[in-house]
Design a protein around this motif. Structure first.
Motif, short mmCIF file in Angstrom:
data_model
loop_
_atom_site.label_atom_id
_atom_site.label_comp_id
_atom_site.label_asym_id
_atom_site.label_seq_id
_atom_site.Cartn_x
_atom_site.Cartn_y
_atom_site.Cartn_z
N PRO A 1 0.83 -1.20 0.00
CA PRO A 1 0.00 0.00 0.00
C PRO A 1 0.86 1.25 0.00
O PRO A 1 1.92 1.29 0.63
N LYS A 2 0.40 2.26 -0.75
CA LYS A 2 1.17 3.49 -0.85
C LYS A 2 0.22 4.67 -0.77
O LYS A 2 -0.79 4.71 -1.47
N ALA A 3 0.54 5.63 0.08
CA ALA A 3 -0.28 6.83 0.20
C ALA A 3 0.07 7.79 -0.93
O ALA A 3 1.20 7.83 -1.41
N ALA A 4 -0.91 8.58 -1.36
CA ALA A 4 -0.68 9.57 -2.40
C ALA A 4 0.23 10.67 -1.86
O ALA A 4 0.30 10.91 -0.66
N LYS B 1 -9.34 3.24 1.92
CA LYS B 1 -8.37 3.02 0.85
C LYS B 1 -7.56 4.29 0.61
O LYS B 1 -7.95 5.37 1.01
N ASN B 2 -6.42 4.14 -0.06
CA ASN B 2 -5.64 5.28 -0.52
C ASN B 2 -6.19 5.71 -1.86
O ASN B 2 -6.64 4.89 -2.66
N GLY C 1 -2.43 8.92 -7.04
CA GLY C 1 -1.20 8.12 -7.08
C GLY C 1 -1.03 7.15 -5.94
O GLY C 1 0.00 6.50 -5.84
N GLY C 2 -2.02 7.00 -5.08
CA GLY C 2 -1.94 6.03 -3.99
C GLY C 2 -2.41 4.66 -4.44
O GLY C 2 -2.94 4.50 -5.54
#
Length: 78
Positions: free
Chosen positions: A30-33, A59-60, A65-66
């Motif tokens: 998982p990646k945060a914006a 959710k991101n 871009g997350g």
């Protein structure tokens, strides 16, 4: 000749099994914006409408871009 064919078959199956056993997990982390990360660094929540909607779903924001589910904050121990 049959033993050579059998040996080749065993080798192919062994290579395939080895590749399957040591294959990397294909799910991305998982990646945060970037906008959400910048807001969190300032101690605020991201104000983008798309980010707010995604956060309500846990959710991101993929639009910014997350990816993946949001990281849950660790609970404080008493």
């Amino acid at each position: 000749m049959k033993s050579l064919t059998s040996l080749r078959l065993i080798a192919v199956v062994a290579v395939a099994a080895f590749g399957y056993a040591f294959a990397a997990d294909s799910t991305p982390a998982p990646k945060a914006a970037a906008c959400c990360t910048k807001a969190a660094a300032d101690g605020k929540a991201c104000a983008h409408g798309c980010c707010v909607t995604a956060a309500k779903d846990g959710k991101n924001c993929e639009k910014c871009g997350g990816s993946g589910a949001m990281a849950k904050p660790a609970e404080a121990k008493k």
